[in-house]
Design a protein around this motif. Structure first.
Motif, PDB file in Angstrom:
ATOM      1  N   PRO A  67      -4.586   5.480   6.310  1.00  0.00           N
ATOM      2  CA  PRO A  67      -3.826   6.422   7.149  1.00  0.00           C
ATOM      3  C   PRO A  67      -3.603   5.938   8.574  1.00  0.00           C
ATOM      4  O   PRO A  67      -2.667   6.374   9.239  1.00  0.00           O
TER       5      PRO A  67
ATOM      6  N   TYR B 188       0.833  -1.203   0.000  1.00  0.00           N
ATOM      7  CA  TYR B 188       0.000   0.000   0.000  1.00  0.00           C
ATOM      8  C   TYR B 188       0.872   1.259   0.000  1.00  0.00           C
ATOM      9  O   TYR B 188       1.815   1.373   0.787  1.00  0.00           O
ATOM     10  N   PHE B 189       0.526   2.205  -0.890  1.00  0.00           N
ATOM     11  CA  PHE B 189       1.235   3.473  -0.994  1.00  0.00           C
ATOM     12  C   PHE B 189       0.361   4.581  -0.408  1.00  0.00           C
ATOM     13  O   PHE B 189      -0.594   5.035  -1.059  1.00  0.00           O
ATOM     14  N   PRO B 190       0.645   5.041   0.806  1.00  0.00           N
ATOM     15  CA  PRO B 190      -0.233   6.025   1.441  1.00  0.00           C
ATOM     16  C   PRO B 190      -0.265   7.367   0.717  1.00  0.00           C
ATOM     17  O   PRO B 190      -1.311   8.021   0.682  1.00  0.00           O
ATOM     18  N   ALA B 191       0.849   7.784   0.138  1.00  0.00           N
ATOM     19  CA  ALA B 191       0.870   9.090  -0.525  1.00  0.00           C
ATOM     20  C   ALA B 191      -0.062   9.119  -1.733  1.00  0.00           C
ATOM     21  O   ALA B 191      -0.708  10.133  -2.011  1.00  0.00           O
ATOM     22  N   GLY B 192      -0.148   8.023  -2.450  1.00  0.00           N
ATOM     23  CA  GLY B 192      -0.996   7.975  -3.628  1.00  0.00           C
ATOM     24  C   GLY B 192      -2.336   7.319  -3.405  1.00  0.00           C
ATOM     25  O   GLY B 192      -3.186   7.303  -4.295  1.00  0.00           O
ATOM     26  N   ARG B 193      -2.527   6.733  -2.215  1.00  0.00           N
ATOM     27  CA  ARG B 193      -3.768   6.028  -1.875  1.00  0.00           C
ATOM     28  C   ARG B 193      -4.080   4.943  -2.900  1.00  0.00           C
ATOM     29  O   ARG B 193      -5.162   4.894  -3.469  1.00  0.00           O
TER      30      ARG B 193
ATOM     31  N   PRO C 115      11.293   6.811  -8.460  1.00  0.00           N
ATOM     32  CA  PRO C 115      10.163   7.696  -8.747  1.00  0.00           C
ATOM     33  C   PRO C 115       9.965   7.985 -10.237  1.00  0.00           C
ATOM     34  O   PRO C 115       8.829   8.223 -10.673  1.00  0.00           O
TER      35      PRO C 115
ATOM     36  N   ARG D 285      11.010   3.158   3.040  1.00  0.00           N
ATOM     37  CA  ARG D 285      10.725   4.359   3.809  1.00  0.00           C
ATOM     38  C   ARG D 285      10.821   5.638   2.992  1.00  0.00           C
ATOM     39  O   ARG D 285      10.430   6.699   3.457  1.00  0.00           O
TER      40      ARG D 285
ATOM     41  N   GLY E 279       9.215   5.656   0.114  1.00  0.00           N
ATOM     42  CA  GLY E 279       8.023   5.550  -0.702  1.00  0.00           C
ATOM     43  C   GLY E 279       8.229   4.885  -2.038  1.00  0.00           C
ATOM     44  O   GLY E 279       7.405   5.041  -2.949  1.00  0.00           O
ATOM     45  N   ARG E 280       9.294   4.084  -2.167  1.00  0.00           N
ATOM     46  CA  ARG E 280       9.583   3.404  -3.435  1.00  0.00           C
ATOM     47  C   ARG E 280       9.200   1.932  -3.348  1.00  0.00           C
ATOM     48  O   ARG E 280       9.234   1.324  -2.282  1.00  0.00           O
TER      49      ARG E 280
ATOM     50  N   LYS F  54      11.415   4.917  11.824  1.00  0.00           N
ATOM     51  CA  LYS F  54      11.847   5.592  10.594  1.00  0.00           C
ATOM     52  C   LYS F  54      13.380   5.687  10.541  1.00  0.00           C
ATOM     53  O   LYS F  54      14.038   5.684  11.551  1.00  0.00           O
TER      54      LYS F  54
END
Length: 308
Positions: A281, A49-54, A112, A93, A95-96, A308
């Motif tokens: 979230p 799951y990618f939280p930034a892109g939902r 990215p 961490r 986001g990749r 983190k």
């Protein structure tokens, strides 16, 4: 006006059945229904799951494709095909996307801009069997399992002779050095860290159990005793929740174990479960890959939030 939840596409729903086997499992539940978001796979795996892109990325290994489910629209599309028979995925961490390519017998990272960086493809000049599942630790090390499923036949990889003697667990250091973390496995599969990352749980599918290792000096694994055994099929993917409970994919659903290894209860699923992940979230949104289908369920517990 429609909200993103209103437009989410649901193929169908089945009752969500939580089976309590220990009083410590009490009040563990969630939505009344499992929602099936996609049902056209052959053997689905590797939800991430990618939280930034939902959105959620997951693999359909025999069909050699990686799919993407969009939370805001409910649409499912092909992210990558051919995909080198990707199995397990994780989000690092930064986001990749980090993926286990069974076809190319390597572990890669998608940058990215869409370019592919190879993190590991050989150990002492020999090709891996078929990397299966992968996790990242806060120190930047990447840990993955390497059974032989992708080279046994052409069904979910390319049939080939193994170059490495055995099926091991590996660690990739930030420097790029690859080391054997554990080598006494038959078919290592799912793996997950405890919330403090001091313990690593690893499933051995052929032996139908999970082993528990202590991470010593932030790098080496110690002990490795059997933590839990499977009473329905074999274990596959693993995750740990915020309470330190270990959840394991099995043939009848998800099995929940206490940090001491006691079977507390199950979430029953109508297909054989391969893997799952926590999303949303609050990390209280379960996404489950089970044979041909992707299921989802909002629950009243949360996935582990790692350092983190």
């Amino acid at each position: 006006m429609l909200t993103p939840h209103d437009v989410r596409r649901v193929v169908d729903r089945v009752p969500a059945r939580f089976e309590s086997l220990d009083e410590r499992f009490g009040r563990t539940d969630g939505d009344a229904f499992l929602e099936r978001l996609f049902g056209d796979g052959r053997w689905l795996e590797g939800p991430a799951y990618f939280p930034a892109g939902r959105y959620l990325v997951f693999s359909d290994i025999p069909n050699d494709r990686v799919l993407r489910w969009d939370e805001t629209t409910g649409a499912v599309g092909v992210l990558r095909q051919p995909a080198s028979y990707i199995n397990g995925n994780t989000v690092d961490r930064a986001g990749r996307l980090i993926s286990c390519e069974q076809g190319n017998r390597r572990v890669t990272r998608t940058e990215p801009d869409g370019t592919i960086t190879v993190l590991a493809e050989r150990y002492r000049s020999k090709r891996f069997n078929s990397p299966n599942d992968v996790v990242e630790r806060a120190d930047g090390t990447v840990w993955f399992t390497d059974p032989s499923y992708g080279i046994t036949t052409d069904y979910e990889g390319h049939q080939a002779e193994p170059e490495i003697d055995g099926c091991h667990v590996y660690r990739v250091d930030p420097s790029g050095e690859v080391r054997v973390a554990a080598e006494d496995f038959e078919r290592p599969n799912g793996l997950a860290f405890s919330p403090d990352e001091q313990t690593l749980y690893i499933a051995d599918t052929r032996l139908k159990h999970i082993r528990k290792f202590t991470v010593a000096d932030s790098t080496n694994l110690m002990a490795g005793e059997v933590f839990a055994t499977c009473d329905n099929g074999s274990f596959d993917g693993l995750r740990v929740d915020a309470k330190g409970r270990v959840w394991a994919a099995a043939h009848d659903g998800l099995h929940c174990f206490s940090p001491e290894g006691d079977l507390l209860g199950k979430l029953l699923v109508p297909e054989i479960v391969s893997n799952f992940t926590f999303g949303g979230p609050k990390l209280n949104h379960l996404f489950i890959t089970a044979t041909t289908s992707l299921y989802t369920l909002r629950v009243n517990f949360n996935g582990a939030s790692y350092p983190k």
